[in-house]
Structures are given as structure tokens and as C-alpha cells.
Design a protein around this motif. Structure first.
Motif, PDB file in Angstrom:
ATOM      1  N   SER A  76       4.022  59.114  19.351  1.00 10.94           N
ATOM      2  CA  SER A  76       5.320  59.496  18.811  1.00 10.94           C
ATOM      3  C   SER A  76       6.387  58.520  19.299  1.00 10.94           C
ATOM      4  CB  SER A  76       5.681  60.910  19.256  1.00 10.94           C
ATOM      5  OG  SER A  76       5.931  60.938  20.655  1.00 10.94           O
ATOM      6  N   ALA A  77       7.510  58.487  18.607  1.00 11.35           N
ATOM      7  CA  ALA A  77       8.605  57.600  19.008  1.00 11.35           C
ATOM      8  C   ALA A  77       9.090  57.939  20.410  1.00 11.35           C
ATOM      9  CB  ALA A  77       9.741  57.703  17.993  1.00 11.35           C
ATOM     10  N   MET A  97       9.609  54.536  12.660  1.00 14.31           N
ATOM     11  CA  MET A  97       9.034  55.856  12.886  1.00 14.31           C
ATOM     12  C   MET A  97       8.134  56.155  11.692  1.00 14.31           C
ATOM     13  SD  MET A  97      12.390  57.860  14.309  1.00 14.31           S
ATOM     14  CE  MET A  97      13.307  57.237  15.727  1.00 14.31           C
ATOM     15  N   THR A 103       4.067  54.904  15.519  1.00 13.46           N
ATOM     16  CA  THR A 103       5.328  54.190  15.712  1.00 13.46           C
ATOM     17  C   THR A 103       5.071  52.690  15.746  1.00 13.46           C
ATOM     18  OG1 THR A 103       6.141  56.041  17.062  1.00 13.46           O
ATOM     19  CG2 THR A 103       7.366  53.976  17.195  1.00 13.46           C
ATOM     20  N   ARG A 191      13.240  54.993   9.309  1.00 14.43           N
ATOM     21  CA  ARG A 191      12.944  56.415   9.491  1.00 14.43           C
ATOM     22  C   ARG A 191      11.996  56.888   8.375  1.00 14.43           C
ATOM     23  NH1 ARG A 191      16.862  58.379  13.074  1.00 14.43           N
ATOM     24  NH2 ARG A 191      18.568  56.891  13.443  1.00 14.43           N
TER      25      ARG A 191
END
Length: 328
Positions: A76-77, A97, A103, A191
Motif C-alpha cells: 500500500s502507499a 497509487m 504502488t 491516484r
């Protein structure tokens, strides 16, 4: 860089035109980094000429900021940012993301190599991206003012279909796709996870990757099924079947085609465009059903290949050449 990005743009726009010629019309689009340029053209927010201007000038300027690196990791980010801080990698930042547990990082090559080595030691899947440009990081700062000036003449309009932004914090934000947006598209974090999540919440169920070399197996963290439109080196029949073989129903539900028109079912990314599509009732829709597509005859696939080639030629010759002399 200044050749591959315009080429990818041309392929993406041509594929969208080809699909439309088959009766597969986009319901929404999502663009991943440079893919937002093609997505904007497909959505009607930029003219083909403006889209070509963006991609040509953007890619030409990128030649001046080589020397960076990027890497992808299945974390995950938040976890990635924690690892970056723990490693003291002050010249690396999260750039994309991609999904909840996927990521992309961007920045200094040595620091990124050390992070990837550390992740491998922890048995975390990670790999360097084969690129020497650190997009979506401070490495882009030296060219941002020039890019803003180069894109000052854009004439954007409101999108004709849903456009999920991967630049703004709210994917539904209808910010004008002007020079400022083009700069943020190159510099800010992508994003993508948020945009695809918003599309899923809005009812889009099947995502189709709009690029020349798509492979769903390469993206284990995708939030929805995906179909590759073109695979180089495959037979025409295989390309046809893989391209639209499952558009009639979400692959996750494994439904058979019905006579009723499905909900929005198709979407696309590339390093670039994702597009969700709606299939209207047409006399020839049976020819696009999964069972028919997989057994398509060479004559039909020959027409498809010819149409694809014509679309590429039109975009490459007529659109890109309009802007090539105006590159910075």
C-alpha cells in the motif's frame, strides 16, 4: 520517450475509434499518467489535435530530465511511505497509487534500487520499471514552467462522457483539462486506485485496457476483470477473440450473453487510458458475443485488422503531424 509516448497515444485513440466502429461506445474513461491524454480525447474533452500537442510537447520535454528511476511494489502507499522514511530515501516518493496494495515509486536510482533490494529480502514482490525518467516526482520540476507555456494554447471543453480524474483528490472533479492540469498530470501522484474505485462504485464492472500490449496477468492487484485488446505476434483470430470476447457480461460473474442490453461493462488503461463502454442493441451484436468472437473467421478479422491499421494511419499522419513542428 518522445517516440513511444506519441505512438502509444495514437494506438489508444485508434483502438477507441475501432471499438466504436464495432458498436462498443465508451461510457466512461480513466487515464493512467500519460494515458489521461488519450482518455481526454476519447471523452471529447480535448480535440485530437490538442491531445497530440500535449503528448508531443510533454514527451519532448521529458528528454531533458532523464536520469531518474521508477519501481513497482505490491504494498500500500502508506506502507511504501513508511519504508521510504525508514530507509532515509529522501529523494524517493510515491508516484502512483495503482491499487490498495500496489504502488509505484519514483526518484533517485540508487535509493530506489536499495528499496527494491530490501523488499526482495522481505519476499515482497517489487521490480524496477524499465524507464530512466522519474515522472510524478520532484525530478520533473525543472520542466514544469516550460510545459505550462507549451500547453497554453489548449482549448479544452467539458467531457461528453464520464471522465474519472487520476490527478485530483476527487475523481469526479470536472476541472478543465487545460495547461495547469497537464502540468499536474506529470508532476502529481497518479491516484489510479481512487479513480477505479469511484468507477466501480458508480456501477462499472469490467475494465478493458486500451494499449498495444495488455496482459491482465501482469496486474494481480486489479480491482476488476480486464481484457487485453491487442497482443502482438498473435493470429488475427486470437486478437479478435481476446479483444471483445467477453464484453457482454462481467467476467467475475461469468454470465452468458443475453438478449438484454448489459449495463456499462468495459473500461481501459495504458500506461494510459481506461475506458468503460456501453454496448447498444445493434443488428450485428451476435457477432460480438464471446462464443462467436473466439471462432471468428479470417475474413472478419481481416476487416478488423484493416480498420485498425487505417485508424492508426489517420491518427499518426493527420493528427500528430499537425503539432510536430510546434514542439518546444
Amino acid at each position: 520517450m518522445d517516440r513511444i509516448q506519441p505512438t502509444l497515444f495514437a494506438v489508444q485513440v485508434a483502438l477507441a475509434a475501432l471499438w466504436r466502429s464495432w458498436g462498443v461506445h465508451p461510457a466512461a474513461v480513466i487515464g493512467h499518467s500519460m494515458g489521461e491524454v488519450a482518455a481526454a480525447v476519447v471523452a471529447g474533452a480535448l480535440s485530437p489535435a490538442d491531445g497530440a500537442a500535449v503528448i508531443c510537447r510533454r514527451s519532448a520535454l521529458l528528454r531533458q530530465v532523464t536520469g531518474g528511476a521508477m519501481a513497482s511494489v505490491l504494498l500500500s502507499a502508506a506502507d511504501v511511505e513508511a519504508d521510504i522514511a525508514a530507509a532515509g530515501a529522501d529523494r524517493v516518493s510515491a508516484a502512483v497509487m495503482t491499487a490498495e496494495a500496489s504502488t509505484v515509486i519514483s526518484g533517485d536510482p540508487d535509493q530506489i534500487a536499495a528499496l527494491v533490494e530490501n523488499w526482495h529480502a522481505r519476499e515482497v514482490a517489487a521490480a524496477l520499471v524499465e524507464i530512466d525518467v522519474a515522472s510524478h516526482s520532484p525530478y520533473m520540476d525543472p520542466i514544469l514552467d516550460r510545459l505550462r507555456g507549451a500547453l497554453a494554447g489548449l482549448d479544452p471543453s467539458g467531457p461528453e462522457i464520464a471522465f474519472y480524474s487520476t490527478v485530483t483528490s476527487d475523481p469526479h472533479d470536472q476541472r478543465a483539462l487545460d495547461a495547469g492540469y497537464g502540468v499536474d498530470n506529470l508532476r502529481q501522484v497518479v491516484r489510479f486506485s481512487g479513480a477505479t474505485g469511484a468507477a466501480l462504485e458508480d456501477g462499472h464492472q469490467l475494465f478493458n485496457e486500451c494499449t498495444a500490449h495488455a496482459d491482465p496477468r501482469a496486474h494481480p492487484a486489479r480491482p476488476a476483470p480486464a481484457m487485453p485488446p491487442v497482443t502482438l505476434g498473435r493470429s488475427r483470430a486470437a486478437v479478435c477473440g481476446r479483444c471483445l470476447g467477453g464484453v457482454f457480461a462481467p467476467a467475475a460473474q461469468r454470465q452468458r450473453p443475453t438478449r438484454q442490453r448489459p449495463r456499462d461493462t468495459v473500461a481501459s488503461r495504458t500506461p494510459a487510458a481506461w475506458a468503460t463502454a456501453r454496448i447498444p442493441p445493434r443488428p450485428n451484436t451476435r457477432a460480438l458475443a464471446p462464443s462467436s468472437s473466439r471462432r471468428c473467421r479470417s475474413s472478419r478479422c481481416g476487416k478488423i485488422a484493416s480498420s485498425f491499421a487505417a485508424s492508426i494511419a489517420t491518427v499518426s499522419a493527420d493528427t500528430l503531424n499537425q503539432t510536430i513542428d510546434r514542439e518546444p
